[in-house]
Write a protein that holds these residues in place. Structure first.
Motif, PDB file in Angstrom:
ATOM      1  N   ARG A 157       0.812  -1.379   0.225  1.00 19.88           N
ATOM      2  CA  ARG A 157      -0.025   0.083   0.075  1.00 19.88           C
ATOM      3  C   ARG A 157       1.010   1.270  -0.001  1.00 19.88           C
ATOM      4  NH1 ARG A 157      -4.048  -2.570  -1.822  1.00 19.88           N
ATOM      5  NH2 ARG A 157      -5.638  -3.299  -0.460  1.00 19.88           N
ATOM      6  N   LEU A 158       1.966   1.067   0.644  1.00 18.12           N
ATOM      7  CA  LEU A 158       3.032   2.410   0.649  1.00 18.12           C
ATOM      8  C   LEU A 158       3.876   2.447  -0.598  1.00 18.12           C
ATOM      9  CD1 LEU A 158       4.147   2.143   4.378  1.00 18.12           C
ATOM     10  CD2 LEU A 158       2.584   3.735   3.442  1.00 18.12           C
ATOM     11  N   ASP A 167      13.627   3.964   3.479  1.00 13.87           N
ATOM     12  CA  ASP A 167      14.174   4.875   3.797  1.00 13.87           C
ATOM     13  C   ASP A 167      13.776   6.159   3.806  1.00 13.87           C
ATOM     14  OD1 ASP A 167      16.248   2.893   4.825  1.00 13.87           O
ATOM     15  OD2 ASP A 167      17.497   3.549   3.220  1.00 13.87           O
ATOM     16  N   ASP A 168      13.015   6.436   2.782  1.00 13.39           N
ATOM     17  CA  ASP A 168      12.588   7.818   2.357  1.00 13.39           C
ATOM     18  C   ASP A 168      11.356   7.911   3.357  1.00 13.39           C
ATOM     19  OD1 ASP A 168      14.169   8.055   0.520  1.00 13.39           O
ATOM     20  OD2 ASP A 168      12.918   7.529  -1.219  1.00 13.39           O
ATOM     21  N   LEU A 169      10.783   7.022   3.852  1.00 11.09           N
ATOM     22  CA  LEU A 169       9.478   7.129   4.737  1.00 11.09           C
ATOM     23  C   LEU A 169       9.834   7.619   6.241  1.00 11.09           C
ATOM     24  CD1 LEU A 169       7.469   3.851   3.669  1.00 11.09           C
ATOM     25  CD2 LEU A 169       7.198   6.125   2.963  1.00 11.09           C
ATOM     26  N   TYR A 170      11.183   7.307   6.449  1.00 12.61           N
ATOM     27  CA  TYR A 170      11.378   7.836   7.960  1.00 12.61           C
ATOM     28  C   TYR A 170      11.455   9.378   8.170  1.00 12.61           C
ATOM     29  CZ  TYR A 170      13.422   3.021   8.847  1.00 12.61           C
ATOM     30  OH  TYR A 170      13.406   1.805   9.276  1.00 12.61           O
ATOM     31  N   THR A 171      11.386  10.004   7.073  1.00 11.30           N
ATOM     32  CA  THR A 171      11.416  11.449   7.150  1.00 11.30           C
ATOM     33  C   THR A 171      10.097  12.098   6.910  1.00 11.30           C
ATOM     34  OG1 THR A 171      12.442  11.633   4.899  1.00 11.30           O
ATOM     35  CG2 THR A 171      14.020  11.569   6.776  1.00 11.30           C
ATOM     36  N   LEU A 172       9.161  11.360   6.815  1.00  6.31           N
ATOM     37  CA  LEU A 172       7.714  12.026   6.417  1.00  6.31           C
ATOM     38  C   LEU A 172       7.255  13.026   7.209  1.00  6.31           C
ATOM     39  CD1 LEU A 172       5.611   9.011   5.170  1.00  6.31           C
ATOM     40  CD2 LEU A 172       6.579  10.578   3.540  1.00  6.31           C
ATOM     41  N   PRO A 173       6.838  13.937   7.090  1.00  6.11           N
ATOM     42  CA  PRO A 173       6.447  14.718   8.341  1.00  6.11           C
ATOM     43  C   PRO A 173       4.939  14.428   8.991  1.00  6.11           C
ATOM     44  CG  PRO A 173       5.761  15.652   5.799  1.00  6.11           C
ATOM     45  CD  PRO A 173       6.634  14.538   5.767  1.00  6.11           C
ATOM     46  N   PRO A 177      -0.665  12.012   5.442  1.00  2.36           N
ATOM     47  CA  PRO A 177      -1.593  10.892   5.535  1.00  2.36           C
ATOM     48  C   PRO A 177      -0.921   9.448   5.732  1.00  2.36           C
ATOM     49  CG  PRO A 177      -1.899  11.688   3.428  1.00  2.36           C
ATOM     50  CD  PRO A 177      -1.102  12.634   3.994  1.00  2.36           C
ATOM     51  N   ARG A 178       0.134   9.128   5.253  1.00  2.00           N
ATOM     52  CA  ARG A 178       0.764   7.787   5.218  1.00  2.00           C
ATOM     53  C   ARG A 178       1.612   7.517   6.646  1.00  2.00           C
ATOM     54  NH1 ARG A 178       4.741   8.423   0.326  1.00  2.00           N
ATOM     55  NH2 ARG A 178       4.777  10.464   1.303  1.00  2.00           N
ATOM     56  N   LYS A 179       1.747   8.615   7.271  1.00  2.95           N
ATOM     57  CA  LYS A 179       2.620   8.463   8.707  1.00  2.95           C
ATOM     58  C   LYS A 179       2.021   7.260   9.517  1.00  2.95           C
ATOM     59  CE  LYS A 179       5.781  10.417  11.228  1.00  2.95           C
ATOM     60  NZ  LYS A 179       7.143  10.706  10.913  1.00  2.95           N
ATOM     61  N   PRO A 180       0.730   7.409   9.682  1.00  3.94           N
ATOM     62  CA  PRO A 180       0.290   6.218  10.730  1.00  3.94           C
ATOM     63  C   PRO A 180       0.744   4.757  10.199  1.00  3.94           C
ATOM     64  CG  PRO A 180      -1.447   7.870  10.335  1.00  3.94           C
ATOM     65  CD  PRO A 180      -0.518   8.161   9.621  1.00  3.94           C
ATOM     66  N   MET A 181       0.405   4.505   8.903  1.00  2.00           N
ATOM     67  CA  MET A 181       0.638   3.293   8.035  1.00  2.00           C
ATOM     68  C   MET A 181       2.214   3.057   8.161  1.00  2.00           C
ATOM     69  SD  MET A 181      -0.800   1.795   4.431  1.00  2.00           S
ATOM     70  CE  MET A 181      -2.027   2.758   4.473  1.00  2.00           C
ATOM     71  N   VAL A 182       3.008   4.090   8.126  1.00  2.00           N
ATOM     72  CA  VAL A 182       4.531   4.031   8.078  1.00  2.00           C
ATOM     73  C   VAL A 182       5.002   3.456   9.671  1.00  2.00           C
ATOM     74  CG1 VAL A 182       6.774   5.204   7.812  1.00  2.00           C
ATOM     75  CG2 VAL A 182       4.917   5.410   5.988  1.00  2.00           C
ATOM     76  N   MET A 183       4.307   4.157  10.591  1.00  2.00           N
ATOM     77  CA  MET A 183       4.744   3.747  11.766  1.00  2.00           C
ATOM     78  C   MET A 183       4.491   2.463  12.194  1.00  2.00           C
ATOM     79  SD  MET A 183       6.161   6.630  12.938  1.00  2.00           S
ATOM     80  CE  MET A 183       6.368   6.193  14.673  1.00  2.00           C
TER      81      MET A 183
END
Length: 201
Positions: A157-158, A167-173, A177-183
């Protein structure tokens, strides 16, 4: 123990989870079950011989998550076939392989996700809404399979295809809206890694 699995004496693993963590894992496992689809009907007569020769689908799924969970066996997306004939042969081999294996693969993934849901449902709260989950070696392997499938599903999904994407997802603000899914993806990765270490000899 909080946030990661630790080995139990005699085998198996344990992890302390709070109510929110339990709810997240249960919800993700239930969503995975819904995506994989139902198994054989409960009231269907058991015919082991018929089940042995039952054919599954021959075409790959259209949902990108299911494509990641049940990839083609002979079609590597990174390698382009030499020509139309080779491409046709790869598709034919993949279709035949899928026809005889996907039902079993789905059943295994379904059993793993169900094992996660059942073990969470059986937890007894221990102070401040948390609980300690204790798994036998067999349950640990089922959890490991389910955690892997959950990470594949979220990663799909990401649109994570390699470590550089992750690695790029670590720096999401925080407002992304993807932040919860990344966490959730990163947290499940930590659980998976520590569970693997408990199973090593």
């Amino acid at each position: 123990m909080p946030g990661h699995f630790e080995p139990l004496p005699g085998g198996g693993a344990a992890v302390a989870l709070d109510e929110v963590e339990i709810s997240i894992i249960r919800s993700l496992a239930v969503q995975l079950l819904e995506l994989i689809g139902p198994g054989p009907a409960e009231d269907a007569p058991a015919d082991p011989l018929a089940e042995l020769f039952a054919e599954g689908p021959s075409e790959p799924p259209t949902d990108p998550v299911l494509k990641r969970l049940f990839p083609d066996a002979y079609c590597d997306p990174e390698e382009q076939p030499a020509g139309p004939q080779e491409a046709a042969e790869q598709r034919a081999h993949s279709a035949e392989f899928r026809r005889y294996t996907e039902n079993d693969l789905r059943a295994g993934k379904r059993e793993n996700a169900l094992a996660v849901v059942h073990s969470l449902n059986e937890l007894s709260p221990k102070g401040e809404g948390g609980a300690v989950l204790e798994l036998s070696p067999q349950e640990s392997r089922r959890w490991l399979g389910a955690l892997n499938d959950l990470r594949l599903a979220i990663g799909s999904r990401l649109e994570i295809t390699d470590e550089d994407d992750a690695d790029d997802l670590y720096t999401l603000p925080d407002e992304d809206p993807r932040k919860p899914m990344v966490m959730a993806y990163l947290w499940l990765g930590g659980l998976q890694e520590t569970l693997v270490s408990t199973l090593l000899p």
